[in-house]
Design an enzyme around this catalytic site. Structure first.
Site, mmCIF file in Angstrom:
data_model
loop_
_atom_site.group_PDB
_atom_site.id
_atom_site.type_symbol
_atom_site.label_atom_id
_atom_site.label_comp_id
_atom_site.label_asym_id
_atom_site.label_seq_id
_atom_site.Cartn_x
_atom_site.Cartn_y
_atom_site.Cartn_z
ATOM 1 N N ASN A 1 -42.957 -70.442 10.428
ATOM 2 C CA ASN A 1 -42.295 -71.572 9.781
ATOM 3 C C ASN A 1 -42.546 -72.857 10.567
ATOM 4 O O ASN A 1 -42.594 -72.865 11.803
ATOM 5 C CB ASN A 1 -40.804 -71.319 9.525
ATOM 6 C CG ASN A 1 -40.001 -70.928 10.756
ATOM 7 O OD1 ASN A 1 -40.536 -70.379 11.712
ATOM 8 N ND2 ASN A 1 -38.718 -71.204 10.725
ATOM 9 N N GLU B 1 -41.016 -76.572 10.483
ATOM 10 C CA GLU B 1 -39.990 -77.448 9.915
ATOM 11 C C GLU B 1 -40.390 -78.912 10.085
ATOM 12 O O GLU B 1 -41.379 -79.238 10.757
ATOM 13 C CB GLU B 1 -38.639 -77.139 10.582
ATOM 14 C CG GLU B 1 -38.201 -75.706 10.266
ATOM 15 C CD GLU B 1 -36.833 -75.342 10.825
ATOM 16 O OE1 GLU B 1 -36.285 -76.100 11.655
ATOM 17 O OE2 GLU B 1 -36.326 -74.271 10.416
ATOM 18 N N CYS C 1 -42.143 -72.205 4.991
ATOM 19 C CA CYS C 1 -41.813 -70.866 5.482
ATOM 20 C C CYS C 1 -43.039 -70.200 6.106
ATOM 21 O O CYS C 1 -44.193 -70.536 5.790
ATOM 22 C CB CYS C 1 -41.320 -69.994 4.335
ATOM 23 S SG CYS C 1 -39.647 -70.369 3.777
ATOM 24 N N GLU D 1 -44.164 -67.264 5.471
ATOM 25 C CA GLU D 1 -44.952 -66.583 4.442
ATOM 26 C C GLU D 1 -45.913 -67.556 3.766
ATOM 27 O O GLU D 1 -47.060 -67.195 3.456
ATOM 28 C CB GLU D 1 -44.030 -65.966 3.389
ATOM 29 C CG GLU D 1 -43.114 -64.874 3.921
ATOM 30 C CD GLU D 1 -41.783 -65.401 4.464
ATOM 31 O OE1 GLU D 1 -41.729 -66.548 4.944
ATOM 32 O OE2 GLU D 1 -40.801 -64.643 4.401
ATOM 33 N N CYS E 1 -37.245 -65.504 1.312
ATOM 34 C CA CYS E 1 -36.458 -66.309 0.374
ATOM 35 C C CYS E 1 -37.035 -66.143 -1.040
ATOM 36 O O CYS E 1 -38.124 -65.591 -1.240
ATOM 37 C CB CYS E 1 -36.459 -67.777 0.798
ATOM 38 S SG CYS E 1 -38.003 -68.643 0.483
ATOM 39 N N CYS F 1 -40.507 -67.565 -1.594
ATOM 40 C CA CYS F 1 -41.576 -66.771 -0.964
ATOM 41 C C CYS F 1 -41.807 -65.455 -1.690
ATOM 42 O O CYS F 1 -42.921 -64.934 -1.687
ATOM 43 C CB CYS F 1 -41.286 -66.568 0.517
ATOM 44 S SG CYS F 1 -41.612 -68.083 1.463
HETATM 45 N N1 THU Z 1 -37.741 -68.931 6.793
HETATM 46 C C1 THU Z 1 -38.986 -68.419 6.727
HETATM 47 O O1 THU Z 1 -39.945 -68.992 7.272
HETATM 48 N N2 THU Z 1 -39.171 -67.247 6.057
HETATM 49 C C2 THU Z 1 -38.167 -66.496 5.531
HETATM 50 O O2 THU Z 1 -38.423 -65.429 5.013
HETATM 51 C C3 THU Z 1 -36.782 -66.973 5.593
HETATM 52 C C4 THU Z 1 -36.582 -68.330 6.146
HETATM 53 C C5 THU Z 1 -37.536 -70.175 7.561
HETATM 54 C C6 THU Z 1 -37.286 -71.425 6.774
HETATM 55 C C7 THU Z 1 -36.569 -72.278 7.793
HETATM 56 O O3 THU Z 1 -37.529 -72.918 8.635
HETATM 57 C C8 THU Z 1 -35.802 -71.282 8.631
HETATM 58 O O4 THU Z 1 -36.411 -70.023 8.411
HETATM 59 C C9 THU Z 1 -34.316 -71.195 8.309
HETATM 60 O O5 THU Z 1 -34.110 -70.977 6.964
#
Ligand code: THU
Length: 131
Positions: free
Chosen positions: A44, A46, A55, A57, A88, A91
């Site tokens: 991920n 941000e 994310c 994925e 999520c 994803c």
């Molecule tokens: N996140 C992912 O990268 N993949 C997931 O399957 C769940 C959530 C990330 C998004 C965000 O940067 C952080 O986790 C918190 O939600």
């Protein structure tokens, strides 16, 4: 295809250590197994403009497409929480776009050898599609 689960989780864990998540502090790594047998990873990333963050994925799928694979055989996801990190909703749809007939999704948390495993169609029983 045989799924190299240890290698998939190891690749996801390395990517998780490289995650950029200063806002949520929740690190995620993902590894997808393409039809070539190669493993593609993402983490991920941000952004101070929160919705722009991506994310793990999404990153792994982008790497897979750029590398020339088009079908996901398996996905390993590992988050920095105690419990397995499930993908999520967005994803799940992203994975479904490139899923094979029986794409497996394996999820883990930090310091856990435990993982949950599911078929992507069980995680997203009614995916969006254009007919
Ligand atoms: N996140 C992912 O990268 N993949 C997931 O399957 C769940 C959530 C990330 C998004 C965000 O940067 C952080 O986790 C918190 O939600």
């Amino acid at each position: 295809m045989d799924i190299p689960l240890d290698a998939l989780f190891e690749a996801a864990a390395v990517a998780r250590e490289r995650a950029y998540a200063p806002y949520s502090k929740f690190l995620v790594g993902a590894a997808v197994l393409g039809e070539s047998g190669r493993i593609h990873v993402g983490c991920n990333v941000e952004n101070v403009a929160y919705p722009v963050g991506t994310c793990a994925e999404a990153g792994a799928i982008a790497a897979m497409i750029a590398a020339g694979d088009r079908t996901i055989s398996a996905v390993a996801i590992t988050g920095s929480g105690e419990t397995p990190c499930l993908p999520c909703g967005a994803c799940r749809q992203r994975i479904m776009e490139f899923a094979g007939s029986d794409t497996r999704v394996y999820c883990s948390g930090i310091n856990t050898v435990y993982y949950s495993e599911s078929d992507i169609s069980a995680l997203l029983p009614a995916s969006f599609s254009i007919s």
